[in-house]
Design a protein around this motif. Structure first.
Motif, PDB file in Angstrom:
ATOM      1  N   TYR A   1       0.828  -1.212   0.000  1.00 52.70           N
ATOM      2  CA  TYR A   1       0.000   0.000   0.000  1.00 52.70           C
ATOM      3  C   TYR A   1       0.867   1.269   0.000  1.00 52.70           C
ATOM      4  CZ  TYR A   1      -3.646  -3.349   1.175  1.00 52.70           C
ATOM      5  OH  TYR A   1      -4.506  -4.439   1.146  1.00 52.70           O
ATOM      6  N   SER A   2       1.896   1.248  -0.832  1.00 52.44           N
ATOM      7  CA  SER A   2       2.865   2.331  -0.865  1.00 52.44           C
ATOM      8  C   SER A   2       2.286   3.583  -1.529  1.00 52.44           C
ATOM      9  CB  SER A   2       4.121   1.893  -1.623  1.00 52.44           C
ATOM     10  OG  SER A   2       4.958   2.990  -1.891  1.00 52.44           O
ATOM     11  N   GLU A   3       2.251   4.695  -0.767  1.00 48.61           N
ATOM     12  CA  GLU A   3       1.791   5.952  -1.349  1.00 48.61           C
ATOM     13  C   GLU A   3       2.746   6.419  -2.436  1.00 48.61           C
ATOM     14  OE1 GLU A   3       0.649  10.553  -0.036  1.00 48.61           O
ATOM     15  OE2 GLU A   3       1.492   9.152   1.440  1.00 48.61           O
ATOM     16  N   LYS A   4       4.046   6.175  -2.248  1.00 43.36           N
ATOM     17  CA  LYS A   4       5.044   6.596  -3.236  1.00 43.36           C
ATOM     18  C   LYS A   4       4.804   5.926  -4.580  1.00 43.36           C
ATOM     19  CE  LYS A   4      10.033   6.812  -4.031  1.00 43.36           C
ATOM     20  NZ  LYS A   4      11.383   6.477  -3.493  1.00 43.36           N
ATOM     21  N   VAL A   5       4.525   4.617  -4.558  1.00 45.27           N
ATOM     22  CA  VAL A   5       4.246   3.893  -5.799  1.00 45.27           C
ATOM     23  C   VAL A   5       3.007   4.469  -6.473  1.00 45.27           C
ATOM     24  CG1 VAL A   5       3.527   1.669  -6.757  1.00 45.27           C
ATOM     25  CG2 VAL A   5       5.360   1.760  -5.054  1.00 45.27           C
ATOM     26  N   PHE A   6       1.970   4.707  -5.675  1.00 47.55           N
ATOM     27  CA  PHE A   6       0.721   5.248  -6.218  1.00 47.55           C
ATOM     28  C   PHE A   6       0.954   6.614  -6.856  1.00 47.55           C
ATOM     29  CE2 PHE A   6      -3.077   7.927  -5.458  1.00 47.55           C
ATOM     30  CZ  PHE A   6      -3.972   7.263  -6.287  1.00 47.55           C
ATOM     31  N   ARG A   7       1.613   7.530  -6.147  1.00 51.50           N
ATOM     32  CA  ARG A   7       1.824   8.874  -6.689  1.00 51.50           C
ATOM     33  C   ARG A   7       2.681   8.837  -7.948  1.00 51.50           C
ATOM     34  NH1 ARG A   7      -2.341  11.175  -4.261  1.00 51.50           N
ATOM     35  NH2 ARG A   7      -2.195  11.099  -1.986  1.00 51.50           N
ATOM     36  N   SER A   8       3.681   7.975  -7.954  1.00 47.40           N
ATOM     37  CA  SER A   8       4.557   7.879  -9.119  1.00 47.40           C
ATOM     38  C   SER A   8       3.790   7.430 -10.363  1.00 47.40           C
ATOM     39  CB  SER A   8       5.703   6.911  -8.827  1.00 47.40           C
ATOM     40  OG  SER A   8       6.498   6.700  -9.968  1.00 47.40           O
ATOM     41  N   LEU A   9       2.918   6.426 -10.182  1.00 47.04           N
ATOM     42  CA  LEU A   9       2.136   5.931 -11.320  1.00 47.04           C
ATOM     43  C   LEU A   9       1.126   6.984 -11.791  1.00 47.04           C
ATOM     44  CD1 LEU A   9       1.537   2.215 -10.256  1.00 47.04           C
ATOM     45  CD2 LEU A   9       3.069   3.079 -12.032  1.00 47.04           C
ATOM     46  N   CYS A  10       0.558   7.728 -10.861  1.00 45.11           N
ATOM     47  CA  CYS A  10      -0.377   8.791 -11.238  1.00 45.11           C
ATOM     48  C   CYS A  10       0.319   9.839 -12.094  1.00 45.11           C
ATOM     49  CB  CYS A  10      -0.973   9.441  -9.994  1.00 45.11           C
ATOM     50  SG  CYS A  10      -2.085   8.388  -9.047  1.00 45.11           S
ATOM     51  N   GLU A  11       1.514  10.241 -11.696  1.00 43.23           N
ATOM     52  CA  GLU A  11       2.263  11.251 -12.449  1.00 43.23           C
ATOM     53  C   GLU A  11       2.651  10.738 -13.833  1.00 43.23           C
ATOM     54  OE1 GLU A  11       5.578  12.311 -10.047  1.00 43.23           O
ATOM     55  OE2 GLU A  11       4.344  13.216  -8.449  1.00 43.23           O
ATOM     56  N   GLU A  12       3.068   9.462 -13.894  1.00 39.16           N
ATOM     57  CA  GLU A  12       3.462   8.893 -15.182  1.00 39.16           C
ATOM     58  C   GLU A  12       2.280   8.837 -16.134  1.00 39.16           C
ATOM     59  OE1 GLU A  12       5.344   4.759 -17.079  1.00 39.16           O
ATOM     60  OE2 GLU A  12       5.196   5.017 -14.899  1.00 39.16           O
ATOM     61  N   TYR A  13       1.133   8.406 -15.620  1.00 42.04           N
ATOM     62  CA  TYR A  13      -0.043   8.309 -16.495  1.00 42.04           C
ATOM     63  C   TYR A  13      -0.527   9.693 -16.916  1.00 42.04           C
ATOM     64  CZ  TYR A  13      -4.431   6.893 -18.545  1.00 42.04           C
ATOM     65  OH  TYR A  13      -5.446   6.700 -19.429  1.00 42.04           O
ATOM     66  N   ALA A  14      -0.526  10.643 -15.994  1.00 44.21           N
ATOM     67  CA  ALA A  14      -0.991  11.992 -16.316  1.00 44.21           C
ATOM     68  C   ALA A  14      -0.150  12.612 -17.422  1.00 44.21           C
ATOM     69  CB  ALA A  14      -0.954  12.863 -15.065  1.00 44.21           C
ATOM     70  N   ALA A  15       1.169  12.378 -17.392  1.00 48.32           N
ATOM     71  CA  ALA A  15       2.046  12.915 -18.440  1.00 48.32           C
ATOM     72  C   ALA A  15       1.718  12.299 -19.792  1.00 48.32           C
ATOM     73  CB  ALA A  15       3.506  12.649 -18.075  1.00 48.32           C
ATOM     74  N   PHE A  16       1.435  10.983 -19.789  1.00 46.87           N
ATOM     75  CA  PHE A  16       1.115  10.310 -21.048  1.00 46.87           C
ATOM     76  C   PHE A  16      -0.238  10.763 -21.593  1.00 46.87           C
ATOM     77  CE2 PHE A  16      -1.582   6.797 -22.608  1.00 46.87           C
ATOM     78  CZ  PHE A  16      -1.001   6.608 -23.854  1.00 46.87           C
ATOM     79  N   ALA A  17      -1.234  10.903 -20.702  1.00 48.17           N
ATOM     80  CA  ALA A  17      -2.616  11.142 -21.145  1.00 48.17           C
ATOM     81  C   ALA A  17      -2.952  12.612 -21.328  1.00 48.17           C
ATOM     82  CB  ALA A  17      -3.583  10.519 -20.129  1.00 48.17           C
ATOM     83  N   SER A  18      -1.973  13.499 -21.152  1.00 49.41           N
ATOM     84  CA  SER A  18      -2.261  14.936 -21.166  1.00 49.41           C
ATOM     85  C   SER A  18      -2.844  15.419 -22.484  1.00 49.41           C
ATOM     86  CB  SER A  18      -0.985  15.730 -20.843  1.00 49.41           C
ATOM     87  OG  SER A  18       0.029  15.447 -21.807  1.00 49.41           O
ATOM     88  N   HIS A  19      -2.545  14.720 -23.571  1.00 48.59           N
ATOM     89  CA  HIS A  19      -3.004  15.159 -24.892  1.00 48.59           C
ATOM     90  C   HIS A  19      -4.110  14.268 -25.459  1.00 48.59           C
ATOM     91  CE1 HIS A  19       0.165  12.186 -25.365  1.00 48.59           C
ATOM     92  NE2 HIS A  19      -0.442  11.825 -26.478  1.00 48.59           N
ATOM     93  N   LEU A  20      -4.678  13.387 -24.623  1.00 46.96           N
ATOM     94  CA  LEU A  20      -5.705  12.468 -25.130  1.00 46.96           C
ATOM     95  C   LEU A  20      -7.108  13.060 -25.085  1.00 46.96           C
ATOM     96  CD1 LEU A  20      -4.556   8.984 -23.748  1.00 46.96           C
ATOM     97  CD2 LEU A  20      -4.241   9.962 -26.028  1.00 46.96           C
ATOM     98  N   GLY A  21      -7.274  14.199 -24.451  1.00 54.28           N
ATOM     99  CA  GLY A  21      -8.558  14.888 -24.500  1.00 54.28           C
ATOM    100  C   GLY A  21      -9.578  14.429 -23.481  1.00 54.28           C
ATOM    101  N   PHE A  22      -9.147  13.755 -22.413  1.00 61.84           N
ATOM    102  CA  PHE A  22     -10.096  13.348 -21.378  1.00 61.84           C
ATOM    103  C   PHE A  22     -10.577  14.577 -20.604  1.00 61.84           C
ATOM    104  CE2 PHE A  22      -7.463   9.272 -21.386  1.00 61.84           C
ATOM    105  CZ  PHE A  22      -8.367   8.618 -22.226  1.00 61.84           C
TER     106      PHE A  22
END
Length: 637
Positions: free
Chosen positions: A172-193
Motif C-alpha cells: 500500500y505504498s503511497e510513493k508507488v501510487f503517486r509515481s504511477l499517477c504522475e506517469e499516467y498523467a504525463a502520457f494522457a495529457s493530450h488524449l482529451g479526457f
C-alpha cells in the motif's frame, strides 16, 4: 390470489418500479493482461448483492478448486465463464454484466487485456460512458495500458478512472501510487479526457472498492463505487444535439400507413417539426410519432419510434431523417481513424464493406496518412495497417452518405469494415471530416451513353479478365483471341500486365499492397474502356480474389467475364518463358506468385481453360463460343 401472493406481487412491483427511474451507467474495464479486471467486476457483483445462493455456492466451490488462499473468494471466476479463459487465466471475449445499487443501474463490459484481443476491447468501449483503466501497481504503465487509453479516447469516452490495483502487493505504498499517477498523467495529457480520477485499490482484498480502506490512510478520495454512483451521465448532451433518426425499417402494413422506424440517435423531435431526408435532401414535416403505446407528441434520443411524414418523400432503410435547419453533411470521401482488427493487413486500394448503422456501402482506403505509435504518439509512415494498429487514412465510398463527425455523434460518425469475401469484421473507424474534393468534384452527365457506343460497334462491351499463374498462357491466349476478334470486325483492346507496368503502373513493385493497387488501376481503366463500347482483354496474374471481385463490382452485371487459365504450377514452371521461376527458386525474386506469394484460384469463373488439354488456338475458339453464348457477340460480321 392469496394474501401472501398479493404481498409478493406487490413487493416485486415496487422493486421493479424503484429500478425503472434509476439512471443507467455503462462502463468498461480495460487494461493489460492479469491487471485484475475480472476480479474487480466479480467483487462489484458480490458487494452489490447481485448473486443468487447457488451462484455463491458455485463460486466458493470453484475458488477451492482453483486453489485460492484461505477463505478468500476468487471473484474473477464469476466473469471468466469460458473454459478456455479459466484454463489460461485470461479473459478472451467481452463479458457484459448487469448490477444495481440503491442509487443507479450499471452495465459493465469486462474486456480482454491480451493484445491479440484488442479488437474485442473496442467493441466493449463503443457504448460506454466511463472507462475504468486497470493498472497493476507492480508492473506500472504498460504498452497495452497506453493502447487502451488511446482507443478509449478515440471511441469518445471522456471520463476515465485509473484504478491502481494490487496495492496489497506493494505494501500500500503511497510513493508507488503517486509515481504511477504522475506517469499516467504525463502520457494522457493530450488524449482529451475531461476528467481522470485516480484510485488506489485491491480488487482481491476489497480496498477502496465500496468503502474507504484502512490500509490507505493517506488517500482521501472517492471509492470506486462512490465514483460510479455519482459520476454525471451526460444524457442531456445527445438531447441537445441536432435531431437524427437513422431509418432501420420502412413500416408499410397497408396502403393507408407508411412510417419510418428507427432509434433516435440524437436530438428531440416533435410532431410538426420540419425535417430533411438524407442523402436525397428532400424536405417534409413530421406528421405523427407512433409507438406501440400510442402516438407521442415528443420523442428524444435513445427512443425507438416510427415517424410518418406529411409528404410522399422517397425514404428507405439506411437514410437519415434530420432536422431541416441543421442536417448532417453528405460526402463520399473522408479523413478517418481506423483501428485494424484482423490478422490479414489492411491494404489501400482493396475494396471493403463499410457498415454505418443501417447502411452498407463499398469503401476503399485511398491513402494511409500515418500510423500512430501508441507509446510515443509519434506519427509513422505506413503502407498497410496490421492487427491492432491504428491509422489516420483517407477513404472513398461508392455513394454519397450522410454523416456527422464522430466526436459529435457516435452513431452517424462511426462504422465497421467488413471483408467482402469472408464477411469478417476487420476494422472499426471514426469519421473526422469530409475531404474538400468530395464537395468540389461532381459527375458530369454525358449525352452519349455506353449503350450507343456499343451498338454502333455491333457488340456488347465487356471485360475479359484472364487470370492464372505466371507461365499459364494468359498473354498467349489473349493475343490469339484478340486477333480472332479483329478478323470478326470487333473493336477490342488488350491490357497486358507487363505492358501496363512499363507505363501507368511503372511506379509499382510486387509487394502485396502494390499488387492490389496495380489491379485497382487496371480495373478503373477497364471500366472506362467498357464505357467506350470496347471488348477489353486483360492478362494479369491478379492473384487475389478480393481485387478480382473489386474489378467485377465496377461493371454492370454480365460485363465482367472471368477466364481462369488453369495450369498446374509444375507445368507453368516447366514452361517458365521468362525464367522467373528459376530466379524465384534461387531467392532472387521475392513475393513471386506460386512460390513465395499465394495465388487464390477463382471459385466460379465464367470460363475455365485447361491449357494441358487445349492449344492456344483451341482455347481462343472455345472462348469465342462462350462469348456468343453470353450474348457478347450479338451478331456475326
Amino acid at each position: 390470489m392469496s394474501h401472501v401472493s398479493e404481498l409478493i406481487a406487490s413487493d416485486i412491483g415496487a422493486y421493479l418500479k424503484s429500478h425503472e427511474h434509476k439512471s443507467l451507467l455503462r462502463f468498461i474495464t480495460c487494461g493489460s493482461v492479469d491487471d485484475g479486471k475480472s476480479t474487480l467486476i466479480g467483487r462489484l457483483l458480490y458487494e452489490s448483492k447481485m448473486l443468487f445462493e447457488d451462484q455463491l455456492a458455485a463460486l466458493e466451490a470453484d475458488s477451492r478448486k482453483m486453489g485460492t488462499q484461505g477463505e478468500q473468494l476468487d471473484f474473477a471466476l464469476l466473469v471468466d465463464g469460458l473454459a478456455a479463459e479459466r484454463e489460461q487465466g485470461i479473459t478472451i471475449d467481452v463479458a457484459y454484466r448487469f448490477f444495481s445499487t440503491d442509487r443507479r443501474k450499471f452495465i459493465v463490459a469486462d474486456t480482454p487485456g491480451h493484445e491479440q484481443y484488442t479488437r474485442n476491447m473496442v467493441t466493449g468501449a463503443s457504448t460506454a460512458d466511463v472507462a475504468v483503466l486497470m493498472v497493476d501497481a507492480r508492473k506500472g504503465i504498460l504498452t497495452q495500458t497506453r493502447r487502451h487509453s488511446y482507443l478509449v479516447s478515440l471511441i469518445g469516452i471522456r471520463k476515465v478512472v485509473v484504478a491502481i490495483n494490487k496495492m496489497d502487493l506493494v505494501d500500500y505504498s503511497e510513493k508507488v501510487f503517486r509515481s504511477l499517477c504522475e506517469e499516467y498523467a504525463a502520457f494522457a495529457s493530450h488524449l482529451g479526457f475531461d476528467a481522470i480520477t485516480y484510485i488506489p485499490m485491491s480488487a482481491f482484498k476489497g480496498d477502496n472498492i465500496t468503502g474507504p480502506s484502512e490500509n490507505t490512510p493517506w488517500y482521501r478520495g472517492t471509492t470506486l463505487m462512490g465514483y460510479l454512483e455519482t459520476v454525471p451521465v451526460d444524457e442531456e448532451h445527445l438531447q441537445k444535439a441536432p435531431f437524427r433518426l437513422p431509418v432501420q425499417w420502412v413500416n408499410r402494413p397497408n396502403l393507408d400507413f407508411r412510417g419510418f422506424a428507427g432509434t433516435i440517435s440524437s436530438g428531440i423531435v416533435k410532431a410538426g417539426d420540419a425535417v430533411r431526408v438524407l442523402p436525397s435532401g428532400r424536405t417534409s414535416t413530421i406528421a405523427r410519432i407512433v409507438t406501440a403505446d400510442g402516438d407521442m407528441e415528443r420523442a428524444v434520443a435513445g427512443q425507438s419510434v416510427t415517424v410518418t411524414l406529411a409528404d410522399e418523400v422517397d425514404c428507405s432503410r439506411g437514410d437519415v431523417i434530420a432536422c431541416s435547419d441543421a442536417p448532417p453533411e453528405c460526402a463520399d470521401q473522408f479523413e478517418t481513424t481506423i483501428v485494424w482488427m484482423h490478422d490479414e493487413p489492411m491494404l489501400p486500394g482493396r475494396t471493403y464493406l463499410m457498415k454505418r448503422g443501417n447502411r452498407t456501402v463499398n469503401v476503399q482506403v485511398t491513402d494511409i496518412k500515418y500510423q500512430v505509435d501508441v507509446n510515443s504518439m509519434e506519427h509513422l509512415a505506413s503502407r498497410e495497417l496490421t492487427l491492432n494498429t491504428i491509422g489516420v487514412c483517407n477513404i472513398s465510398v461508392d455513394q454519397q452518405i450522410p454523416f456527422d463527425a464522430y466526436r459529435e455523434n457516435r452513431d452517424t460518425g462511426g462504422y465497421i469494415l467488413v471483408d467482402r469475401l469472408s464477411n469478417h469484421t476487420v476494422g472499426a473507424g471514426m469519421l473526422h471530416f469530409a475531404l474538400r474534393r468530395s464537395k468540389n468534384i461532381h459527375l458530369q452527365p454525358m449525352e452519349v451513353e455506353k449503350a450507343s457506343r456499343s451498338a454502333i460497334k455491333g457488340q456488347k462491351s465487356c471485360v475479359l479478365w484472364f487470370t492464372g499463374l505466371s507461365g499459364a498462357g494468359k498473354s498467349s491466349i489473349a493475343n490469339a483471341l484478340e486477333k480472332r476478334l479483329l478478323t470478326m470486325g470487333r473493336h477490342t483492346y488488350l491490357l497486358d500486365g507487363d505492358n501496363i507496368r512499363h507505363g501507368i503502373n511503372k511506379d509499382l513493385g510486387f509487394t502485396t499492397a502494390d499488387r492490389v493497387e496495380n489491379i485497382r488501376r487496371v480495373g478503373e481503366i477497364g471500366r472506362l474502356m467498357v464505357d467506350a463500347g470496347l471488348i477489353v482483354l486483360t492478362a494479369f496474374i491478379s492473384p487475389f480474389r478480393a481485387e478480382r471481385e473489386m474489378a467485377r463490382s465496377l461493371l454492370a452485371a454480365g460485363e465482367f467475364i472471368e477466364i481462369f487459365v488453369d495450369t498446374p504450377i509444375e507445368v507453368a514452371e516447366r514452361r517458365d518463358p521468362k525464367g522467373l521461376y528459376k530466379k524465384a527458386r534461387r531467392g532472387e525474386l521475392t513475393n513471386f506468385t506460386g512460390i513465395s506469394s499465394p495465388y487464390e484460384a477463382p471459385e466460379t469463373p465464367e470460363i475455365r481453360i485447361d491449357t494441358t488439354a487445349l492449344t492456344v488456338e483451341q482455347a481462343s475458339e472455345a472462348i469465342i463460343a462462350h462469348l456468343k453464348q453470353f450474348g457478347i457477340l450479338v451478331n456475326d460480321k
